[in-house]
Scaffold this motif. Structure first.
Motif, mmCIF file in Angstrom:
data_model
loop_
_atom_site.group_PDB
_atom_site.id
_atom_site.type_symbol
_atom_site.label_atom_id
_atom_site.label_comp_id
_atom_site.label_asym_id
_atom_site.label_seq_id
_atom_site.Cartn_x
_atom_site.Cartn_y
_atom_site.Cartn_z
ATOM 1 N N VAL A 24 4.407 38.197 20.552
ATOM 2 C CA VAL A 24 3.871 37.811 21.636
ATOM 3 C C VAL A 24 4.306 36.428 21.947
ATOM 4 C CG1 VAL A 24 1.905 37.066 20.205
ATOM 5 C CG2 VAL A 24 1.362 37.790 22.677
ATOM 6 N N ALA A 59 4.623 40.023 26.333
ATOM 7 C CA ALA A 59 3.675 40.496 25.240
ATOM 8 C C ALA A 59 3.850 42.107 25.208
ATOM 9 C CB ALA A 59 2.380 40.082 25.051
ATOM 10 N N ASN A 62 -1.850 42.135 25.654
ATOM 11 C CA ASN A 62 -2.573 40.439 25.673
ATOM 12 C C ASN A 62 -3.630 40.602 24.436
ATOM 13 O OD1 ASN A 62 -1.795 39.286 27.914
ATOM 14 N ND2 ASN A 62 -2.630 41.085 29.149
ATOM 15 N N TYR A 72 -7.713 42.220 21.157
ATOM 16 C CA TYR A 72 -6.792 42.591 21.997
ATOM 17 C C TYR A 72 -7.098 43.566 23.049
ATOM 18 C CZ TYR A 72 -6.086 46.661 19.046
ATOM 19 O OH TYR A 72 -6.258 47.956 18.496
ATOM 20 N N GLN A 107 3.595 40.956 16.792
ATOM 21 C CA GLN A 107 3.202 41.892 17.458
ATOM 22 C C GLN A 107 4.345 43.145 17.784
ATOM 23 O OE1 GLN A 107 2.423 41.691 22.003
ATOM 24 N NE2 GLN A 107 0.305 41.133 21.209
#
Length: 206
Positions: A24, A59, A62, A72, A107
């Protein structure tokens, strides 16, 4: 999705690729910078995250760390998951790939876990760098994946995603009976030379 690709400098009969997903707040150039440290007989493909955070930062969904725990958007995660699956299929067809290893950092590793463990026939293996398995997606994962090869690395001093995430994932993966290569390092939330050395050895053995 937009992506960068580095074609193998060593040609082999079997076409293999690493599809690497950034963390991210980063972009497709991040893990692409590791090309010189990765096996020369693999394609290295790095796509850009689906959601823009502005300023060249992206990303896969979020996430908010302000509460001390990551909060998230599951809807965005599902959207990116579908796009990544589609992307893998497209890359296989476009470059006539025989084997794909899907991996990522933080991520990007989370997305690699979800995609690989929910559809283990899509890829040969997954590469997880300083990441975790989302609890919310576990009901969508397969029960067993004995053919799937999994490389996990994590820092014992990781202050972003604590080492307990990796150890919990290890136990979960052992229950799925995947072919697991698990590594802990005295480092933070990062990829160091020892991680790359072990990853290269693992890829060479596949």
């Amino acid at each position: 999705m937009e992506y960068l690709i580095h074609e193998p400098s060593v040609k082999t009969e079997k076409k293999k690729a690493l599809i690497l997903l950034h963390g991210v707040g980063s972009n497709e150039k991040d893990l692409f910078g590791l090309v010189d440290h990765l096996p020369r007989d693999y394609y290295v493909i790095c796509p850009q995250g689906h959601f823009s955070l502005g300023g060249g930062r992206y990303a896969w969904y979020n996430v908010d760390f302000s509460t001390g725990k990551p909060v998230y958007s599951l809807q965005q995660e599902e959207e990116s998951r579908k796009l990544i699956r589609q992307f893998v299929v497209e890359m296989k067809a476009k470059y006539h790939l025989d084997e794909v290893y899907l991996g990522g950092f933080s991520q990007g590793g989370i997305m690699s876990y979800t995609v690989g463990l929910s559809d283990p026939t899509l890829v040969k293996g997954i590469i997880i760098l300083s990441s975790r398995i989302l609890e919310e997606v576990k009901p969508q994962l397969v029960k067993q994946a004995p053919e799937l090869r999994v490389f996990v690395s994590h820092g014992t001093q990781d202050g972003t995603l604590g080492i307990h995430y990796a150890r919990e994932a290890k136990e979960y993966l052992e229950g799925m009976q995947v072919q697991l290569s698990y590594h802990e390092y005295a480092m933070g939330h990062q990829i160091n030379q020892q991680v790359l050395a072990d990853l290269n050895s693992w890829l060479a053995a596949q």
